[in-house]
Design a protein around this motif. Structure first.
Motif, PDB file in Angstrom:
ATOM      1  N   LEU A  48       0.833  -1.188   0.000  1.00  0.00           N
ATOM      2  CA  LEU A  48       0.000   0.000   0.000  1.00  0.00           C
ATOM      3  C   LEU A  48       0.875   1.248   0.000  1.00  0.00           C
ATOM      4  CD1 LEU A  48      -2.596  -0.884   2.806  1.00  0.00           C
ATOM      5  CD2 LEU A  48      -2.838  -1.281   0.349  1.00  0.00           C
ATOM      6  N   TYR A  49       0.563   2.176  -0.878  1.00  0.00           N
ATOM      7  CA  TYR A  49       1.240   3.474  -0.855  1.00  0.00           C
ATOM      8  C   TYR A  49       0.549   4.360   0.179  1.00  0.00           C
ATOM      9  CZ  TYR A  49       2.867   8.114  -2.152  1.00  0.00           C
ATOM     10  OH  TYR A  49       3.408   9.376  -2.118  1.00  0.00           O
ATOM     11  N   TYR A  50       1.339   5.071   0.984  1.00  0.00           N
ATOM     12  CA  TYR A  50       0.762   5.924   2.017  1.00  0.00           C
ATOM     13  C   TYR A  50       1.531   7.225   2.130  1.00  0.00           C
ATOM     14  CZ  TYR A  50       4.727   4.503   4.913  1.00  0.00           C
ATOM     15  OH  TYR A  50       6.009   4.279   5.390  1.00  0.00           O
ATOM     16  N   PHE A  61      -7.339   8.586   6.756  1.00  0.00           N
ATOM     17  CA  PHE A  61      -8.323   8.939   5.744  1.00  0.00           C
ATOM     18  C   PHE A  61      -8.364   7.840   4.678  1.00  0.00           C
ATOM     19  CE2 PHE A  61      -7.242  13.164   7.435  1.00  0.00           C
ATOM     20  CZ  PHE A  61      -8.515  13.717   7.595  1.00  0.00           C
ATOM     21  N   ILE A  62      -9.580   7.324   4.409  1.00  0.00           N
ATOM     22  CA  ILE A  62      -9.765   6.272   3.407  1.00  0.00           C
ATOM     23  C   ILE A  62     -10.628   6.840   2.284  1.00  0.00           C
ATOM     24  CG2 ILE A  62     -10.448   3.885   3.012  1.00  0.00           C
ATOM     25  CD1 ILE A  62     -10.367   3.457   6.035  1.00  0.00           C
ATOM     26  N   HIS A  63     -10.111   6.800   1.074  1.00  0.00           N
ATOM     27  CA  HIS A  63     -10.760   7.454  -0.067  1.00  0.00           C
ATOM     28  C   HIS A  63     -11.930   6.642  -0.630  1.00  0.00           C
ATOM     29  CE1 HIS A  63      -9.002   4.680  -3.050  1.00  0.00           C
ATOM     30  NE2 HIS A  63      -7.875   4.748  -2.359  1.00  0.00           N
ATOM     31  N   ASN A  65     -14.360   5.412  -4.264  1.00  0.00           N
ATOM     32  CA  ASN A  65     -14.163   4.668  -5.508  1.00  0.00           C
ATOM     33  C   ASN A  65     -13.730   5.619  -6.629  1.00  0.00           C
ATOM     34  OD1 ASN A  65     -14.143   2.542  -7.304  1.00  0.00           O
ATOM     35  ND2 ASN A  65     -16.212   1.860  -6.796  1.00  0.00           N
ATOM     36  N   ALA A  66     -13.190   5.041  -7.693  1.00  0.00           N
ATOM     37  CA  ALA A  66     -12.776   5.794  -8.882  1.00  0.00           C
ATOM     38  C   ALA A  66     -11.804   6.918  -8.541  1.00  0.00           C
ATOM     39  CB  ALA A  66     -13.988   6.354  -9.626  1.00  0.00           C
ATOM     40  N   GLY A  67     -10.890   6.650  -7.613  1.00  0.00           N
ATOM     41  CA  GLY A  67      -9.942   7.685  -7.238  1.00  0.00           C
ATOM     42  C   GLY A  67      -8.854   7.157  -6.334  1.00  0.00           C
ATOM     43  N   ASP A  68      -8.334   8.015  -5.490  1.00  0.00           N
ATOM     44  CA  ASP A  68      -7.236   7.635  -4.611  1.00  0.00           C
ATOM     45  C   ASP A  68      -7.160   8.612  -3.443  1.00  0.00           C
ATOM     46  OD1 ASP A  68      -5.728   9.938  -5.561  1.00  0.00           O
ATOM     47  OD2 ASP A  68      -5.178   8.761  -7.327  1.00  0.00           O
ATOM     48  N   ARG A  69      -6.023   8.643  -2.781  1.00  0.00           N
ATOM     49  CA  ARG A  69      -5.822   9.451  -1.573  1.00  0.00           C
ATOM     50  C   ARG A  69      -6.117  10.930  -1.810  1.00  0.00           C
ATOM     51  NH1 ARG A  69      -1.776   8.605  -4.563  1.00  0.00           N
ATOM     52  NH2 ARG A  69      -0.252  10.252  -5.023  1.00  0.00           N
ATOM     53  N   ARG A  70      -6.060  11.389  -3.067  1.00  0.00           N
ATOM     54  CA  ARG A  70      -6.270  12.805  -3.376  1.00  0.00           C
ATOM     55  C   ARG A  70      -7.706  13.261  -3.128  1.00  0.00           C
ATOM     56  NH1 ARG A  70      -4.061  12.947  -9.333  1.00  0.00           N
ATOM     57  NH2 ARG A  70      -4.938  10.829  -9.245  1.00  0.00           N
ATOM     58  N   HIS A  71      -8.614  12.321  -2.915  1.00  0.00           N
ATOM     59  CA  HIS A  71      -9.958  12.719  -2.500  1.00  0.00           C
ATOM     60  C   HIS A  71      -9.927  13.531  -1.206  1.00  0.00           C
ATOM     61  CE1 HIS A  71     -12.088   9.244  -4.874  1.00  0.00           C
ATOM     62  NE2 HIS A  71     -11.817  10.292  -5.627  1.00  0.00           N
ATOM     63  N   TRP A  72      -8.806  13.444  -0.483  1.00  0.00           N
ATOM     64  CA  TRP A  72      -8.666  14.140   0.801  1.00  0.00           C
ATOM     65  C   TRP A  72      -7.670  15.298   0.727  1.00  0.00           C
ATOM     66  CZ3 TRP A  72     -12.428  13.037   3.882  1.00  0.00           C
ATOM     67  CH2 TRP A  72     -12.981  11.747   3.909  1.00  0.00           C
ATOM     68  N   ASP A  73      -7.387  15.818  -0.462  1.00  0.00           N
ATOM     69  CA  ASP A  73      -6.408  16.899  -0.582  1.00  0.00           C
ATOM     70  C   ASP A  73      -6.732  18.087   0.307  1.00  0.00           C
ATOM     71  OD1 ASP A  73      -4.672  15.673  -2.308  1.00  0.00           O
ATOM     72  OD2 ASP A  73      -5.326  16.744  -4.107  1.00  0.00           O
ATOM     73  N   ARG A  74      -7.993  18.444   0.443  1.00  0.00           N
ATOM     74  CA  ARG A  74      -8.378  19.625   1.205  1.00  0.00           C
ATOM     75  C   ARG A  74      -8.373  19.377   2.717  1.00  0.00           C
ATOM     76  NH1 ARG A  74     -10.514  20.291  -3.739  1.00  0.00           N
ATOM     77  NH2 ARG A  74     -11.078  22.388  -4.464  1.00  0.00           N
ATOM     78  N   GLN A  75      -8.225  18.128   3.117  1.00  0.00           N
ATOM     79  CA  GLN A  75      -8.177  17.801   4.545  1.00  0.00           C
ATOM     80  C   GLN A  75      -6.758  17.464   5.007  1.00  0.00           C
ATOM     81  OE1 GLN A  75     -10.878  16.511   2.482  1.00  0.00           O
ATOM     82  NE2 GLN A  75     -11.799  18.384   3.287  1.00  0.00           N
ATOM     83  N   ARG A  87      -2.960   9.116   5.024  1.00  0.00           N
ATOM     84  CA  ARG A  87      -3.839   8.739   3.924  1.00  0.00           C
ATOM     85  C   ARG A  87      -3.102   7.730   3.052  1.00  0.00           C
ATOM     86  NH1 ARG A  87      -4.189  13.999  -0.184  1.00  0.00           N
ATOM     87  NH2 ARG A  87      -1.951  14.228  -0.587  1.00  0.00           N
ATOM     88  N   TYR A  88      -3.853   6.883   2.398  1.00  0.00           N
ATOM     89  CA  TYR A  88      -3.224   5.835   1.605  1.00  0.00           C
ATOM     90  C   TYR A  88      -4.104   5.484   0.419  1.00  0.00           C
ATOM     91  CZ  TYR A  88      -6.505   2.274   3.341  1.00  0.00           C
ATOM     92  OH  TYR A  88      -7.633   1.544   3.605  1.00  0.00           O
ATOM     93  N   ASP A  89      -3.537   4.748  -0.522  1.00  0.00           N
ATOM     94  CA  ASP A  89      -4.282   4.246  -1.670  1.00  0.00           C
ATOM     95  C   ASP A  89      -4.717   2.814  -1.392  1.00  0.00           C
ATOM     96  OD1 ASP A  89      -3.862   6.620  -3.032  1.00  0.00           O
ATOM     97  OD2 ASP A  89      -2.095   5.881  -4.111  1.00  0.00           O
TER      98      ASP A  89
END
Length: 303
Positions: A48-50, A61-63, A65-75, A87-89
């Protein structure tokens, strides 16, 4: 169980909007950029990349579907000044490699292995959409390692209703588009889903989601092992303090799950953010982050 419906806060559509003042003022207000520690954690049959930043109580932070850890960029950056943010993928997403066929695994066990790798005994677990299902499974299996649970754009494994079946039908059309036209066709089908289009209230957030989805392969391999029995029939087993965060215009099935979680978990509170939908942590980042931070601080103070 408390229902909190905060007043609408109108935000900009970008990560940071600075208006008025001179150049010196803008510079003075610029946020500190935290350089994260990054790496890979070895898990059963894969890795796992973290990314990790900050100090304090750990928050995972767990992202979705159809994406990755960047769903949490603003947090990720915003909370790093008060917490140790992780955060991780998820396997098959982002930089976490696609698995070979035949390898069985469970996402909630991957979270436990990641915490072991980072030498974290327990953490606050925050999941959005698909990630909410993983977070809930983890909280059920590892209550002693869960400081608190935060379900965003809520989902739970095993849930079924007319609205859920409609969502599953939309997802089946995405899979069919992928089989016929590959990854670009799958992205188009995802962004064209009626239920997904209806939930987007900020075009910039929708464009950001699409940009992240463009990097998703839509071809995850391996054998995901769901929690058995599924979490939906065991919700009252969740004893950790829980925050349910949803948008006024969230996906209908997710709104149903939000109500189910709040009415079933003994120590829960639900916040409905007005004027936003399933992408609430992107569309209303400032308001979202305040609710999340206040909750995490209150849990930490309670010990």
């Amino acid at each position: 169980m408390r229902l909190l419906v905060p007043k609408l806060v109108v935000l900009g559509t970008t990560i940071l909007v600075v208006s008025g003042g001179n150049a010196a003022d803008t510079s003075a207000q610029a946020p500190t950029v935290v350089v994260p520690q990054a790496g890979f954690a070895e898990v059963q049959g894969g890795r796992l990349y973290y990314e990790v930043a900050g100090t304090g109580d750990p928050v995972v932070f767990i992202h979705g579907n159809a994406g990755d850890r960047r769903h949490w960029d603003r947090q990720f950056q915003a909370l790093a000044d008060r917490f140790r943010v992780i955060r991780y993928d998820v396997r098959g997403y982002g930089r976490s490699p696609i698995l070979a066929d035949g390898i069985a695994f469970s996402d909630h066990e991957d979270v436990a292995t990641l915490l072991d790798h980072l030498e974290v005994k327990a953490a606050h677990i925050v999941g959005w959409s698909m990630g909410s299902g993983i977070a809930i499974d983890f909280a059920m299996v590892y209550p002693d390692r869960t400081k608190s649970l935060v379900s965003v754009g809520p989902w739970i494994s095993g849930y079924s209703s007319a609205a859920a079946k409609a969502l599953f039908a939309d997802m089946a059309r995405v899979r069919a588009a992928f089989a016929q036209g590959g990854q670009p066709a799958a992205v188009r089908a995802w962004m064209d889903m009626p239920g997904f289009i209806a939930t987007i209230r900020d075009s910039a957030a929708g464009a950001e989601f699409r940009r992240i989805a463009t990097d998703y392969s839509f071809s995850t391999q391996g054998q995901r092992q769901p929690l058995n029995p599924s979490a939906v029939g065991r919700i009252r087993e969740i004893r950790v303090t829980t925050l349910v965060l949803t948008g006024e215009h969230d996906i209908p099935a997710c709104l149903e799950v939000a109500e189910l979680l709040d009415s079933s978990i003994p120590d829960s509170q639900k916040v409905v953010i007005k004027g936003t939908g399933h992408l609430l942590q992107m569309e209303r980042a400032e308001e979202f982050n305040k609710h999340l931070t206040d909750f995490l601080v209150s849990v930490t103070k309670r010990g």
